[in-house]
Design an enzyme around this catalytic site. Structure first.
Site, PDB file in Angstrom:
ATOM      1  N   ARG A  10      26.999 -29.083 -23.993  1.00 19.59           N
ATOM      2  CA  ARG A  10      25.752 -28.905 -24.750  1.00 19.59           C
ATOM      3  C   ARG A  10      24.693 -29.962 -24.393  1.00 19.59           C
ATOM      4  NH1 ARG A  10      25.330 -26.643 -29.988  1.00 19.59           N
ATOM      5  NH2 ARG A  10      27.572 -26.262 -30.026  1.00 19.59           N
ATOM      6  N   GLY A  15      28.967 -33.763 -30.882  1.00 24.17           N
ATOM      7  CA  GLY A  15      28.873 -33.339 -32.287  1.00 24.17           C
ATOM      8  C   GLY A  15      29.142 -31.858 -32.519  1.00 24.17           C
ATOM      9  N   ALA A  49      27.648 -11.784 -47.177  1.00 28.22           N
ATOM     10  CA  ALA A  49      27.582 -12.696 -48.332  1.00 28.22           C
ATOM     11  C   ALA A  49      28.688 -13.731 -48.247  1.00 28.22           C
ATOM     12  CB  ALA A  49      27.672 -11.912 -49.638  1.00 28.22           C
ATOM     13  N   ILE A  97      27.595 -18.943 -44.806  1.00 29.23           N
ATOM     14  CA  ILE A  97      26.322 -19.149 -44.113  1.00 29.23           C
ATOM     15  C   ILE A  97      25.208 -18.369 -44.800  1.00 29.23           C
ATOM     16  CG2 ILE A  97      25.058 -18.677 -41.958  1.00 29.23           C
ATOM     17  CD1 ILE A  97      27.557 -19.449 -40.425  1.00 29.23           C
ATOM     18  N   ASP A 129      38.125 -24.689 -34.442  1.00 30.88           N
ATOM     19  CA  ASP A 129      37.721 -23.284 -34.627  1.00 30.88           C
ATOM     20  C   ASP A 129      38.302 -22.343 -33.582  1.00 30.88           C
ATOM     21  OD1 ASP A 129      36.147 -24.128 -36.729  1.00 30.88           O
ATOM     22  OD2 ASP A 129      34.279 -23.272 -35.967  1.00 30.88           O
ATOM     23  N   HIS A 151      32.964 -41.964 -68.570  1.00 31.16           N
ATOM     24  CA  HIS A 151      32.080 -41.176 -69.431  1.00 31.16           C
ATOM     25  C   HIS A 151      30.676 -41.748 -69.372  1.00 31.16           C
ATOM     26  CE1 HIS A 151      30.714 -38.811 -72.824  1.00 31.16           C
ATOM     27  NE2 HIS A 151      30.179 -39.920 -73.324  1.00 31.16           N
TER      28      HIS A 151
HETATM   29  P1  FAD Z   1      32.579 -26.956 -32.395  1.00 37.73           P
HETATM   30  O1  FAD Z   1      31.943 -27.829 -33.389  1.00 37.73           O
HETATM   31  O2  FAD Z   1      32.086 -25.568 -32.255  1.00 37.73           O
HETATM   32  O3  FAD Z   1      32.470 -27.725 -31.013  1.00 37.73           O
HETATM   33  C1  FAD Z   1      32.901 -27.168 -29.824  1.00 37.73           C
HETATM   34  C2  FAD Z   1      32.094 -27.759 -28.691  1.00 37.73           C
HETATM   35  O4  FAD Z   1      32.720 -27.392 -27.465  1.00 37.73           O
HETATM   36  C3  FAD Z   1      30.666 -27.233 -28.601  1.00 37.73           C
HETATM   37  O5  FAD Z   1      29.742 -28.304 -28.663  1.00 37.73           O
HETATM   38  C4  FAD Z   1      30.600 -26.522 -27.257  1.00 37.73           C
HETATM   39  O6  FAD Z   1      29.350 -26.715 -26.593  1.00 37.73           O
HETATM   40  C5  FAD Z   1      31.711 -27.211 -26.493  1.00 37.73           C
HETATM   41  N1  FAD Z   1      32.285 -26.404 -25.410  1.00 37.73           N
HETATM   42  C6  FAD Z   1      32.707 -25.116 -25.449  1.00 37.73           C
HETATM   43  N2  FAD Z   1      33.233 -24.756 -24.269  1.00 37.73           N
HETATM   44  C7  FAD Z   1      33.123 -25.844 -23.466  1.00 37.73           C
HETATM   45  C8  FAD Z   1      33.494 -26.094 -22.120  1.00 37.73           C
HETATM   46  N3  FAD Z   1      34.098 -25.177 -21.369  1.00 37.73           N
HETATM   47  N4  FAD Z   1      33.223 -27.317 -21.603  1.00 37.73           N
HETATM   48  C9  FAD Z   1      32.612 -28.279 -22.348  1.00 37.73           C
HETATM   49  N5  FAD Z   1      32.259 -28.098 -23.628  1.00 37.73           N
HETATM   50  C10 FAD Z   1      32.521 -26.897 -24.179  1.00 37.73           C
HETATM   51  N6  FAD Z   1      32.065 -26.699 -41.694  1.00 37.73           N
HETATM   52  C11 FAD Z   1      32.284 -27.567 -42.694  1.00 37.73           C
HETATM   53  O7  FAD Z   1      33.395 -28.081 -42.814  1.00 37.73           O
HETATM   54  N7  FAD Z   1      31.303 -27.892 -43.583  1.00 37.73           N
HETATM   55  C12 FAD Z   1      30.073 -27.363 -43.508  1.00 37.73           C
HETATM   56  O8  FAD Z   1      29.207 -27.676 -44.326  1.00 37.73           O
HETATM   57  C13 FAD Z   1      29.797 -26.443 -42.473  1.00 37.73           C
HETATM   58  N8  FAD Z   1      28.584 -25.900 -42.344  1.00 37.73           N
HETATM   59  C14 FAD Z   1      28.332 -25.037 -41.313  1.00 37.73           C
HETATM   60  C15 FAD Z   1      27.076 -24.472 -41.224  1.00 37.73           C
HETATM   61  C16 FAD Z   1      26.785 -23.599 -40.202  1.00 37.73           C
HETATM   62  C17 FAD Z   1      25.399 -22.999 -40.105  1.00 37.73           C
HETATM   63  C18 FAD Z   1      27.775 -23.295 -39.225  1.00 37.73           C
HETATM   64  C19 FAD Z   1      27.468 -22.377 -38.080  1.00 37.73           C
HETATM   65  C20 FAD Z   1      29.039 -23.851 -39.307  1.00 37.73           C
HETATM   66  C21 FAD Z   1      29.331 -24.719 -40.364  1.00 37.73           C
HETATM   67  N9  FAD Z   1      30.593 -25.292 -40.515  1.00 37.73           N
HETATM   68  C22 FAD Z   1      30.840 -26.138 -41.555  1.00 37.73           C
HETATM   69  C23 FAD Z   1      31.687 -24.993 -39.584  1.00 37.73           C
HETATM   70  C24 FAD Z   1      31.844 -26.143 -38.569  1.00 37.73           C
HETATM   71  O9  FAD Z   1      30.627 -26.311 -37.879  1.00 37.73           O
HETATM   72  C25 FAD Z   1      32.958 -25.819 -37.586  1.00 37.73           C
HETATM   73  O10 FAD Z   1      34.139 -25.500 -38.288  1.00 37.73           O
HETATM   74  C26 FAD Z   1      33.233 -27.022 -36.694  1.00 37.73           C
HETATM   75  O11 FAD Z   1      32.090 -27.383 -35.975  1.00 37.73           O
HETATM   76  C27 FAD Z   1      34.376 -26.715 -35.724  1.00 37.73           C
HETATM   77  O12 FAD Z   1      34.602 -27.827 -34.916  1.00 37.73           O
HETATM   78  P2  FAD Z   1      35.217 -27.679 -33.453  1.00 37.73           P
HETATM   79  O13 FAD Z   1      35.291 -29.065 -32.916  1.00 37.73           O
HETATM   80  O14 FAD Z   1      36.433 -26.850 -33.504  1.00 37.73           O
HETATM   81  O15 FAD Z   1      34.147 -26.826 -32.626  1.00 37.73           O
HETATM   82  P1  NAI Z   2      32.145 -15.705 -43.644  1.00 44.75           P
HETATM   83  O1  NAI Z   2      33.436 -15.248 -43.093  1.00 44.75           O
HETATM   84  O2  NAI Z   2      32.097 -16.818 -44.605  1.00 44.75           O
HETATM   85  O3  NAI Z   2      31.397 -14.488 -44.342  1.00 44.75           O
HETATM   86  C1  NAI Z   2      31.059 -13.326 -43.650  1.00 44.75           C
HETATM   87  C2  NAI Z   2      30.736 -12.236 -44.662  1.00 44.75           C
HETATM   88  O4  NAI Z   2      30.200 -11.132 -43.963  1.00 44.75           O
HETATM   89  C3  NAI Z   2      31.952 -11.738 -45.421  1.00 44.75           C
HETATM   90  O5  NAI Z   2      31.637 -11.677 -46.783  1.00 44.75           O
HETATM   91  C4  NAI Z   2      32.201 -10.360 -44.814  1.00 44.75           C
HETATM   92  O6  NAI Z   2      32.797  -9.454 -45.723  1.00 44.75           O
HETATM   93  C5  NAI Z   2      30.799  -9.942 -44.465  1.00 44.75           C
HETATM   94  N1  NAI Z   2      30.684  -8.939 -43.417  1.00 44.75           N
HETATM   95  C6  NAI Z   2      31.433  -8.805 -42.291  1.00 44.75           C
HETATM   96  N2  NAI Z   2      30.981  -7.773 -41.546  1.00 44.75           N
HETATM   97  C7  NAI Z   2      29.914  -7.247 -42.204  1.00 44.75           C
HETATM   98  C8  NAI Z   2      29.012  -6.181 -41.940  1.00 44.75           C
HETATM   99  N3  NAI Z   2      29.107  -5.469 -40.826  1.00 44.75           N
HETATM  100  N4  NAI Z   2      28.033  -5.914 -42.838  1.00 44.75           N
HETATM  101  C9  NAI Z   2      27.913  -6.675 -43.979  1.00 44.75           C
HETATM  102  N5  NAI Z   2      28.744  -7.689 -44.272  1.00 44.75           N
HETATM  103  C10 NAI Z   2      29.717  -7.979 -43.395  1.00 44.75           C
HETATM  104  O7  NAI Z   2      31.245 -16.013 -42.344  1.00 44.75           O
HETATM  105  P2  NAI Z   2      29.896 -16.813 -42.161  1.00 44.75           P
HETATM  106  O8  NAI Z   2      29.136 -16.906 -43.416  1.00 44.75           O
HETATM  107  O9  NAI Z   2      29.263 -16.213 -40.959  1.00 44.75           O
HETATM  108  O10 NAI Z   2      30.415 -18.263 -41.804  1.00 44.75           O
HETATM  109  C11 NAI Z   2      31.309 -18.468 -40.712  1.00 44.75           C
HETATM  110  C12 NAI Z   2      32.182 -19.646 -40.975  1.00 44.75           C
HETATM  111  O11 NAI Z   2      31.454 -20.861 -40.850  1.00 44.75           O
HETATM  112  C13 NAI Z   2      32.735 -19.692 -42.384  1.00 44.75           C
HETATM  113  O12 NAI Z   2      33.870 -18.897 -42.509  1.00 44.75           O
HETATM  114  C14 NAI Z   2      33.057 -21.123 -42.558  1.00 44.75           C
HETATM  115  O13 NAI Z   2      34.329 -21.355 -42.063  1.00 44.75           O
HETATM  116  C15 NAI Z   2      32.027 -21.826 -41.699  1.00 44.75           C
HETATM  117  N6  NAI Z   2      30.978 -22.414 -42.555  1.00 44.75           N
HETATM  118  C16 NAI Z   2      31.337 -23.321 -43.506  1.00 44.75           C
HETATM  119  C17 NAI Z   2      30.399 -23.870 -44.347  1.00 44.75           C
HETATM  120  C18 NAI Z   2      30.831 -24.822 -45.395  1.00 44.75           C
HETATM  121  O14 NAI Z   2      31.954 -25.295 -45.334  1.00 44.75           O
HETATM  122  N7  NAI Z   2      29.991 -25.136 -46.368  1.00 44.75           N
HETATM  123  C19 NAI Z   2      28.988 -23.514 -44.239  1.00 44.75           C
HETATM  124  C20 NAI Z   2      28.731 -22.520 -43.237  1.00 44.75           C
HETATM  125  C21 NAI Z   2      29.698 -22.029 -42.420  1.00 44.75           C
END
Ligand code: FAD
Ligand code: NAI
Length: 464
Positions: free
Chosen positions: A33, A37, A180, A183, A311, A443
């Protein structure tokens, strides 16, 4: 020769690298990337929380402050500044991770990693230059990407994933969120607070599948009260681009007539899928399942010396789960304890009120035939919640009737994302509800609601 080469610099990869460095393993981390992070710091947890925090203040300034005697005149949104402070947080934290690599003597290599054989990884730098790294062990930590919805072409401007929704240059008048889940509800809340009319279309008859039913219903009621609209039991059949807007055609999931919703932006948030493209898994025969998740047993893939965490493998897609697995692999490679307790991985939704849970839901306990006892307490009866005008929500404590251990706690309420840590520690120590009920809590705090709910398991809730 490295002891360990990690592919992917997200919370799984970078925490694995730090721990491996601390334990004296010669370690390299490869990230394509251009910044460390991963999803979490760059386009996930951190930027979404930056916007949630700022937009919560914005809404509070107009809706909550007046009732507390704080008058704000001339309140207006400076969206470019709100987006900038988000980007500043991301920049600061990604640079911080880079510093931690240096501090722990980890080589950070910018580029895409590809496994050539069990002991070698080829890196292609951003400028195309190639190098080969020889290593005793490889950790795959390549994370996940958003799941596509067939027929909806993502342009990250009008039809967006979470990545586009974190950087919209203006507040959309109408936003349709597909899904719902976490995200959809977090980012939908951000844009609703800033002025968008938000409708969430969900395939199932409920929001947040997997969450304890009672908590989910309470949460939806609060979101509705805040102005979020829901089309449950519906799916999106297609989106048509018109002059400036979008026509979103939705149909009942069980069949029936289609309806059209008008929107300026559609956010597709229907889940995420593991990312393992161009990783060379076929070169070495690493096994993955039909959905693309790498199969592991205690973090080991079927190929000796290759591990997978975060993930891209099974389990909840959460940053702290990836971190736990990263630490556990580094520990294992250094010959030390290596363990992740998947029964105690907390889940938090950072809306307002927040939702926090850990362990089993009532539905899961019933399905498994586990006899349990429960205690509940509403924030309406908690003195701090009332004083702060934050009375929405409740705490529910579930205890296994036979073992007398707390097996699940589920909360909706202001700040419960911080409160869940207490429960995680209690569960790691095998606490009963009585242990929590007999622990003095300060409290007036919101956390007293946990104690009252725990007392309720033995039938002696005092303050409701
Ligand atoms: P990633 O964070 O996805 O990192 C993988 C990295 O590998 C990436 O930077 C990618 O570029 C790199 N990569 C891939 N292939 C290669 C390659 N061949 N060579 C070199 N680099 C490569 N989780 C929470 O616990 N709390 C939250 O509040 C939360 N909020 C979220 C909000 C959003 C909008 C999203 C999308 C996700 C959120 N998540 C949250 C989920 C969280 O981001 C992921 O669970 C977490 O980042 C997973 O970590 P990871 O290290 O497995 O992978
Ligand atoms: P999600 O799995 O939380 O929710 C997806 C929703 O979409 C489900 O309710 C599902 O029933 C619905 N859905 C699936 N196909 C559909 C369709 N065709 N039409 C309408 N609804 C449909 O996935 P989301 O919100 O995309 O987040 C992905 C992951 O990222 C989460 O599972 C979570 O692990 C991580 N994440 C964690 C956060 C946190 O910890 N606060 C914040 C954001 C993301």
């Amino acid at each position: 020769m490295y002891d360990l080469v990690i592919i992917g610099g997200g919370p799984g990869g970078y925490n694995c690298a730090i721990r491996a460095g601390q334990l004296g393993l010669k370690t390299a981390i490869i990230e394509k990337r251009g910044k460390l992070g991963g999803t979490c710091l760059n386009v996930g947890c951190i930027p979404s929380k930056a916007l949630l925090h700022a937009s919560e203040y914005f809404e509070a300034a107009s809706k909550t402050f007046p009732s507390m005697g704080v008058r704000v005149t001339g309140l207006s949104l400076d969206l470019p500044q709100m987006l900038k402070q988000k980007d500043d947080s991301v920049d600061g934290l990604t640079k911080g991770v880079e510093f931690l690599m240096k501090k722990n003597k980890v080589d950070y290599i910018k580029g895409a990693g590809r496994i050539v054989s069990a002991g070698s990884v080829e890196v292609t730098a951003i400028d195309g230059a190639k190098q080969m790294l020889e290593t005793k062990n490889i950790v795959i930590a390549t994370g996940s990407v958003p799941t596509d919805l067939p027929g909806l072409a993502i342009d990250e401007e009008q039809i967006v994933t979470s990545t586009g929704a974190l950087s919209l240059p203006q507040v959309p008048g109408r936003m349709v969120v597909v899904g719902a889940g976490v995200i959809g509800l977090e980012l939908g809340s951000v844009w609703r607070r800033l002025g968008a009319d938000v409708t969430v279309v969900e395939f199932l008859d409920r929001i947040t599948p997997g969450m304890d039913n009672e908590i989910s219903t309470t949460f939806q009621r609060v979101l509705k009260k805040q102005g979020m609209k829901f089309e449950l039991g519906h799916k999106v059949a297609g989106v048509e681009k018109t002059g400036g807007g979008l026509l979103v055609s939705i149909e009942p999931a069980k069949g029936g007539a289609a309806r059209v919703l008008e929107a300026d932006v559609v956010l597709v948030a229907i889940g995420r899928k593991p990312f393992t493209t161009n990783l060379g898994l076929e070169n070495v025969g690493v096994r993955f399942d039909q959905r693309g998740f790498i199969e592991t047993s205690h973090f080991k893939t079927n190929v000796e010396g290759i591990y997978a965490i975060g993930d891209c493998t099974h389990g909840p897609m959460l940053a702290h789960k990836a971190e736990e697995e990263g630490i556990a692999v580094a520990q294992a490679l250094a010959g030390k304890w290596s363990h992740v307790n998947y029964d105690v991985i907390p889940n938090v939704i950072y809306t307002d009120p927040e939702v926090a849970s850990v362990g089993k839901s009532e539905e899961e306990l019933k399905a498994a035939g586990v006899e349990y006892r429960s205690g509940k307490f509403p924030f309406m009866a908690n003195s701090r919640a009332r004083t702060n005008h934050e009375t929405e929500g409740m705490v529910k404590v579930l205890e296994d009737a036979a073992t007398k251990r707390v097996v699940g706690v589920h909360m909706v309420g202001s700040g419960v994302g911080e409160m869940i840590g207490e429960i995680c520690v209690a569960m790691e120590f095998g606490a009963s509800a009585e242990d929590i009920a007999r622990t003095c809590h300060a409290h007036p705090t919101m956390s007293e609601a946990i104690r009252e709910a725990a007392k309720g398991v033995d039938g002696w809730t005092m303050q409701a």
